[in-house]
Design a protein around this motif. Sequence first.
Motif, mmCIF file in Angstrom:
data_model
loop_
_atom_site.group_PDB
_atom_site.id
_atom_site.type_symbol
_atom_site.label_atom_id
_atom_site.label_comp_id
_atom_site.label_asym_id
_atom_site.label_seq_id
_atom_site.Cartn_x
_atom_site.Cartn_y
_atom_site.Cartn_z
ATOM 1 N N ALA A 14 -24.176 56.334 14.700
ATOM 2 C CA ALA A 14 -23.414 57.038 16.075
ATOM 3 C C ALA A 14 -23.858 56.117 17.457
ATOM 4 O O ALA A 14 -25.247 55.767 17.563
ATOM 5 N N LEU A 15 -22.324 56.450 18.067
ATOM 6 C CA LEU A 15 -22.713 55.599 18.911
ATOM 7 C C LEU A 15 -21.999 56.878 19.863
ATOM 8 O O LEU A 15 -20.851 56.917 20.433
ATOM 9 N N LEU A 16 -23.241 57.083 21.159
ATOM 10 C CA LEU A 16 -22.630 58.323 21.761
ATOM 11 C C LEU A 16 -22.465 57.827 23.843
ATOM 12 O O LEU A 16 -23.562 57.147 24.007
ATOM 13 N N ARG A 54 -28.278 59.101 10.621
ATOM 14 C CA ARG A 54 -29.904 58.617 10.813
ATOM 15 C C ARG A 54 -30.369 57.913 12.301
ATOM 16 O O ARG A 54 -31.257 58.440 12.507
ATOM 17 N N ARG A 55 -28.770 56.560 12.751
ATOM 18 C CA ARG A 55 -29.626 55.563 14.087
ATOM 19 C C ARG A 55 -28.393 56.682 14.563
ATOM 20 O O ARG A 55 -27.399 56.207 14.640
ATOM 21 N N VAL A 56 -29.005 57.120 16.340
ATOM 22 C CA VAL A 56 -28.006 56.889 17.151
ATOM 23 C C VAL A 56 -28.463 56.562 18.344
ATOM 24 O O VAL A 56 -29.458 56.025 18.566
ATOM 25 N N VAL A 57 -27.407 55.261 18.656
ATOM 26 C CA VAL A 57 -27.230 54.570 20.495
ATOM 27 C C VAL A 57 -27.135 55.646 20.895
ATOM 28 O O VAL A 57 -25.905 55.817 20.892
ATOM 29 N N ALA A 106 -19.323 52.202 13.766
ATOM 30 C CA ALA A 106 -19.776 53.146 14.660
ATOM 31 C C ALA A 106 -19.184 54.184 14.758
ATOM 32 O O ALA A 106 -17.790 54.281 15.059
ATOM 33 N N LEU A 107 -20.118 55.582 14.872
ATOM 34 C CA LEU A 107 -19.467 56.814 14.161
ATOM 35 C C LEU A 107 -19.369 57.120 16.226
ATOM 36 O O LEU A 107 -20.596 57.292 16.597
ATOM 37 N N VAL A 108 -18.434 56.657 17.395
ATOM 38 C CA VAL A 108 -18.197 56.735 18.295
ATOM 39 C C VAL A 108 -18.377 58.283 18.595
ATOM 40 O O VAL A 108 -17.245 59.061 18.480
ATOM 41 N N SER A 109 -18.867 58.851 19.712
ATOM 42 C CA SER A 109 -18.455 59.754 20.426
ATOM 43 C C SER A 109 -19.066 60.245 21.683
ATOM 44 O O SER A 109 -19.708 59.822 22.287
#
Length: 207
Positions: A14-16, A54-57, A106-109
């Motif tokens: 996850a890419l916030l 599980r992993r958030v950047v 990457a799941l970009v939010s």
Amino acid sequence: MTSSLVAVPAAPTALLLAAGSGSRLGLGPKALLPLQGRLLVEHAVDVLRAGGCRRVVVVLGSGADEVRARADLAGCEVVRNPDWESGMGSSLRAGLAALAADSPAALVSLVDTPGVTPEAVARLLRAYRGGAQLAAAAYGGKRAHPVLIGSRFWPEAIRGAVGDSGARALLAARTAELTLVECGDVARPDDIDTPEAWSRWSGRRSR
């Protein structure tokens, strides 16, 4: 004997993107806006984790020191974008560049989309597990966020991420490969760019 086990693809990161100053709002960095007793950046991280990431950047820019001091980002990886004033594109570039070589997607939010729910995130992750390498949440058939970008598309995404465009150029160029994941029944795409938009959210319960 031949094994019947099927390999499960590694989970996307996850890419916030949370670097914006909220200049049109006049309330300081968007990441620090209060929403139902939590900071907006904390709410966004919770949504991503509850949806299965599980992993958030987290990419910070405006007020990065204050955000780190005030927000509970335990377990998150924090990336500073020194060029945040040039627009969201620089945050996407910084985030993708920081991901480990073994991250498959990457799941970009965006931090200013409080209507995104864990259910929407989970649907994008299911699309990825089903083989999608480029996907976006859709609301009534209209593309919005979050967006999932497989690693093979990252160089193209980075090249096209200028100003406030984010992944727009990539998604427009790759419509034939883009999977739209309808989320209109479980989430809302509204972003917070004006005082009027914030007032609609600050006094309501998110879905």
